[in-house]
Each structure stands twice: as C-alpha cells, then as structure tokens.
Design a protein around this motif. Structure first.
Motif, mmCIF file in Angstrom:
data_model
loop_
_atom_site.group_PDB
_atom_site.id
_atom_site.type_symbol
_atom_site.label_atom_id
_atom_site.label_comp_id
_atom_site.label_asym_id
_atom_site.label_seq_id
_atom_site.Cartn_x
_atom_site.Cartn_y
_atom_site.Cartn_z
ATOM 1 N N UNK A 111 -92.730 18.928 58.436
ATOM 2 C CA UNK A 111 -92.392 17.817 59.321
ATOM 3 C C UNK A 111 -92.884 16.513 58.729
ATOM 4 N N UNK A 112 -92.224 15.437 59.121
ATOM 5 C CA UNK A 112 -92.605 14.097 58.651
ATOM 6 C C UNK A 112 -94.099 13.856 58.890
ATOM 7 N N UNK A 113 -94.790 13.294 57.876
ATOM 8 C CA UNK A 113 -96.245 13.142 57.955
ATOM 9 C C UNK A 113 -96.685 11.691 57.773
ATOM 10 N N UNK A 114 -95.786 10.745 58.096
ATOM 11 C CA UNK A 114 -96.127 9.316 58.119
ATOM 12 C C UNK A 114 -96.628 8.782 56.776
ATOM 13 N N UNK A 115 -96.284 9.475 55.712
ATOM 14 C CA UNK A 115 -96.628 8.967 54.380
ATOM 15 C C UNK A 115 -97.733 9.722 53.673
ATOM 16 N N UNK A 116 -98.651 10.313 54.436
ATOM 17 C CA UNK A 116 -99.781 11.008 53.813
ATOM 18 C C UNK A 116 -99.359 12.255 53.052
ATOM 19 N N UNK A 117 -98.727 13.184 53.779
ATOM 20 C CA UNK A 117 -98.249 14.401 53.138
ATOM 21 C C UNK A 117 -97.171 14.118 52.109
ATOM 22 N N UNK A 118 -96.361 13.084 52.373
ATOM 23 C CA UNK A 118 -95.300 12.731 51.433
ATOM 24 C C UNK A 118 -95.878 12.254 50.099
ATOM 25 N N UNK A 119 -96.991 11.541 50.170
ATOM 26 C CA UNK A 119 -97.657 11.109 48.934
ATOM 27 C C UNK A 119 -98.206 12.310 48.173
ATOM 28 N N UNK A 120 -98.777 13.261 48.899
ATOM 29 C CA UNK A 120 -99.255 14.502 48.271
ATOM 30 C C UNK A 120 -98.106 15.228 47.580
ATOM 31 N N UNK A 121 -96.965 15.303 48.268
ATOM 32 C CA UNK A 121 -95.813 16.017 47.713
ATOM 33 C C UNK A 121 -95.273 15.310 46.475
ATOM 34 N N UNK A 122 -95.257 13.985 46.499
ATOM 35 C CA UNK A 122 -94.778 13.231 45.338
ATOM 36 C C UNK A 122 -95.714 13.437 44.151
ATOM 37 N N UNK A 123 -97.015 13.535 44.417
ATOM 38 C CA UNK A 123 -97.956 13.816 43.337
ATOM 39 C C UNK A 123 -97.702 15.217 42.769
ATOM 40 N N UNK A 124 -97.336 16.166 43.623
ATOM 41 C CA UNK A 124 -96.990 17.508 43.168
ATOM 42 C C UNK A 124 -95.758 17.473 42.261
ATOM 43 N N UNK A 125 -94.746 16.670 42.647
ATOM 44 C CA UNK A 125 -93.553 16.522 41.817
ATOM 45 C C UNK A 125 -93.914 15.907 40.464
ATOM 46 N N UNK A 126 -94.817 14.937 40.481
ATOM 47 C CA UNK A 126 -95.263 14.314 39.229
ATOM 48 C C UNK A 126 -95.931 15.357 38.323
ATOM 49 N N UNK A 181 -89.940 4.779 50.877
ATOM 50 C CA UNK A 181 -90.320 5.315 49.572
ATOM 51 C C UNK A 181 -91.217 4.390 48.776
ATOM 52 N N UNK A 182 -91.136 3.082 49.032
ATOM 53 C CA UNK A 182 -92.020 2.144 48.320
ATOM 54 C C UNK A 182 -93.459 2.301 48.805
ATOM 55 N N UNK A 183 -93.613 2.625 50.094
ATOM 56 C CA UNK A 183 -94.948 2.858 50.647
ATOM 57 C C UNK A 183 -95.562 4.095 50.000
ATOM 58 N N UNK A 184 -94.778 5.163 49.904
ATOM 59 C CA UNK A 184 -95.263 6.398 49.287
ATOM 60 C C UNK A 184 -95.659 6.167 47.826
#
Length: 207
Positions: free
Chosen positions: A78-93, A113-116
């Motif tokens: 579920x949407x996590x207001x940017x926190x979990x999304x940042x974690x996921x983007x770091x995983x993709x990196x 996406x700019x916030x993340x």
C-alpha cells in the motif's frame, strides 16, 4: 515504452514490485532510475512524463529503469507516503548496480517521484555514494517536504502548472540558488510539451 521494454519484478519489504527496463543500442554508459507521479492520483511507471524521462536517458546511452510504486499495477503493498517508496527505489538501485557494476547512476522523477528521488539522494549522500545528477520534473515543492538537492540538479517545470505552482518551486529553489527551466504554456502533465523535457535533459546533461 516499446517492444524492447523488459519487465521484471523485485521482492521488496511490502511484496513484489513491478519494474521496467529500457536499454540503449550499445552497452550502457550509466544507469538511470525514473520515479512516477502520485500513486493515489493515477500515477504509474507508464505515465507519459516518466516514459519521456526514460527515453531521454536511453538517448544518452543509459539503462533506464522504472518501478510501479506500492499498490500500483502488479506491485504489492500500500502507498506509504514516500517512506517505503524511497526504500523500494533504493532496492531498485541496488539491483541495477548488481546488473551494471561500476557505472555512474542518475535519479529522475516527476511530481511525487521528485520527492522520492530527492529523499533517496539525501540518503545516498549520507552514505557517501550520491547519484551523479538528479533530474526533477514538476518538483513537488509545497506539496511535500522537499529536501535540498545538489547544485547540478536539472529542474524542469511547466509555466501553467496548477497542481504544483511554479511560484512554490521558485520559493524552494531560490535559497538553494538553483536555476529552474520553465516550459512556457506547459501544464502539470506537459500536454503537447513532452518533447521539450527530452531535449532539455539531453542538452543539459553534459553541461
């Protein structure tokens, strides 16, 4: 983006994450991550601005990876207001760095996406391994608590953006002495103006 787009999935903290990869014709000279707009307002990795950013990086010779955030498309959670999304983007990196070790990498995003991506860049700076450059389109200043970004960040905004007013972005950029590339007549989604995003990124990249 086209028939050459490769789809893959990663296992994140909230479940599987749907990803896409676009490759240049020759061996990549770098890696670029693209983050899409707000998931709760229809944002996906197939958003036209996100695709345009991916195309720009492919034109620069980069392998461009996108991800559907939690709860979007086939991505679980579920949407996590940017926190979990940042974690996921770091995983993709981390995944991309395993696939293409030693290459420079860039972070780009549109709207939410700019916030993340700016959050991720701050995290990477603290780790001593920042991205070479950020590209932020429709920066989420005034909507979310946007951190400071490096001085070589490419900022692109629409003159007539009524979702994130240009004045809010200028207020955020001014104390950082960051130039903002303004596309006259462009709304938040850059209808009929997408070509300017690609040309700006490609032209500005080596400056």
């Amino acid at each position: 983006m086209n028939s050459q787009t490769q789809r893959f999935s990663l296992r994140g903290a909230a479940g599987n994450l749907e990803c896409a990869l676009d490759l240049p014709p020759a061996a990549p000279r770098g890696v670029a991550l693209v983050a899409h707009p707000h998931p709760l307002y229809g944002g996906t990795m197939d958003n036209k601005v996100a695709q345009t950013l991916a195309r720009a990086f492919v034109a620069l010779g980069y392998a461009a990876a996108r991800m559907n955030f939690r709860g979007v498309g086939k991505s679980e959670g579920e949407h996590d207001a940017g926190g979990g999304e940042t974690d996921d983007m770091e995983l993709l990196l981390q995944h991309m760095q395993q696939q293409y070790p030693g290459l420079p990498f860039a972070l780009s995003g549109f709207s939410f996406g700019t916030f993340v991506q700016s959050q991720l860049q701050q995290r990477l700076i603290k780790q001593g391994k920042p991205a070479e450059r950020l590209v932020l389109v429709g920066s989420a200043a005034g909507k979310w608590e946007m951190p400071q970004v490096p001085s070589n960040t490419i900022l692109i905004h629409g003159e007539q953006d009524d979702t994130i007013p240009l004045s809010d972005v200028l207020d955020w950029a001014r104390p950082q002495d960051l130039p903002v590339l303004v596309i006259p007549g462009a709304d938040h989604f850059f209808h009929r103006k997408l070509q300017h995003i690609k040309s700006f990124v490609v032209e500005m990249w080596h400056r």
